[in-house]
Design a protein around this motif. Sequence first.
Motif, short mmCIF file in Angstrom:
data_model
loop_
_atom_site.label_atom_id
_atom_site.label_comp_id
_atom_site.label_asym_id
_atom_site.label_seq_id
_atom_site.Cartn_x
_atom_site.Cartn_y
_atom_site.Cartn_z
N ASP A 111 10.81 0.41 -4.21
CA ASP A 111 10.28 1.04 -3.00
C ASP A 111 9.04 0.26 -2.55
N ALA A 112 8.47 0.68 -1.42
CA ALA A 112 7.18 0.13 -0.99
C ALA A 112 6.18 1.27 -1.04
N LEU A 113 4.90 0.92 -1.10
CA LEU A 113 3.86 1.95 -1.23
C LEU A 113 3.22 2.28 0.11
N SER A 114 3.14 3.55 0.44
CA SER A 114 2.44 3.92 1.65
C SER A 114 0.94 3.95 1.33
N LEU A 115 0.13 3.93 2.39
CA LEU A 115 -1.32 3.87 2.18
C LEU A 115 -1.86 5.08 1.44
N ASN A 151 4.50 -5.29 7.26
CA ASN A 151 4.00 -4.06 7.90
C ASN A 151 2.96 -3.45 6.94
N SER A 152 2.40 -2.30 7.30
CA SER A 152 1.30 -1.78 6.49
C SER A 152 1.76 -1.43 5.07
N GLU A 153 2.97 -0.90 4.93
CA GLU A 153 3.47 -0.57 3.59
C GLU A 153 3.64 -1.83 2.75
N GLY A 154 4.18 -2.87 3.38
CA GLY A 154 4.40 -4.13 2.68
C GLY A 154 3.08 -4.74 2.22
N GLU A 155 2.09 -4.71 3.12
CA GLU A 155 0.77 -5.27 2.80
C GLU A 155 0.11 -4.51 1.65
N HIS A 156 0.19 -3.19 1.75
CA HIS A 156 -0.41 -2.34 0.72
C HIS A 156 0.27 -2.59 -0.63
N THR A 185 4.08 -10.20 12.41
CA THR A 185 3.46 -8.95 11.97
C THR A 185 4.32 -7.75 12.35
N GLY A 186 4.45 -6.85 11.41
CA GLY A 186 5.23 -5.64 11.66
C GLY A 186 6.69 -5.80 11.27
N THR A 187 7.06 -7.02 10.89
CA THR A 187 8.47 -7.28 10.59
C THR A 187 8.89 -6.69 9.25
#
Length: 210
Positions: A111-115, A151-156, A185-187
Amino acid sequence: MDSLNRLHDLFKQFPGIGPRQAKRFVYFLLNSPECLRSALAREILELGSHVTICSACYRYFDKKRMDTDRCLICRDDSRDPLSLMVVAKDVDLDAIEKSHVYNGYYFVLGDALSLIEKEPELKIRTTELLETIERRASVGMKEIILALSLNSEGEHTREYVEGLISPLAKQHDIKISMLGRGLSTGTELEYSDAETIKNALLSRKQEIIP
Ligand SMILES: [Zn+2]
């Protein structure tokens, strides 16, 4: 509850599917030939009995009655043992495989992590990742590529994973890199085409390990 509503409620649980789309699926099936409904029901049942999680990279794979706990990619000795690509989900791995630009091995976080994620270690495979790095380091791995969406989840997720694996990577002299230019960005990785993935991989940047 009648069977129309029961099926509707099941479809509503699918990711990205709202009540109206769920209803469209139900009516599509009602208007479909019996053989399609049977095939769908059969395939869903087989998912549970034939598909399992690979013990090495943690992606789902079809065992096809083979006596193995590793997927085709992990059993392929012609792959490059020097690199390990870390992805969030199976769909990301599929997108990268389809681009034919990467020939190393993978690790699927799950999974990816939300902020706002409070317990990252319950959401993604942290222990398994560290174990995998230890195991691959012992056979000469030199690079870990964090292939996460921009995206923000990916970055986090990237920040968290980097912090998690940096000490171990440093200890074994393994460099950590991330996908570079090409992904805008956002991809989301799973929706990127082969050419974009190729560019992002070729222009990957090395992270500076503190
Ligand atoms: Zn595998």
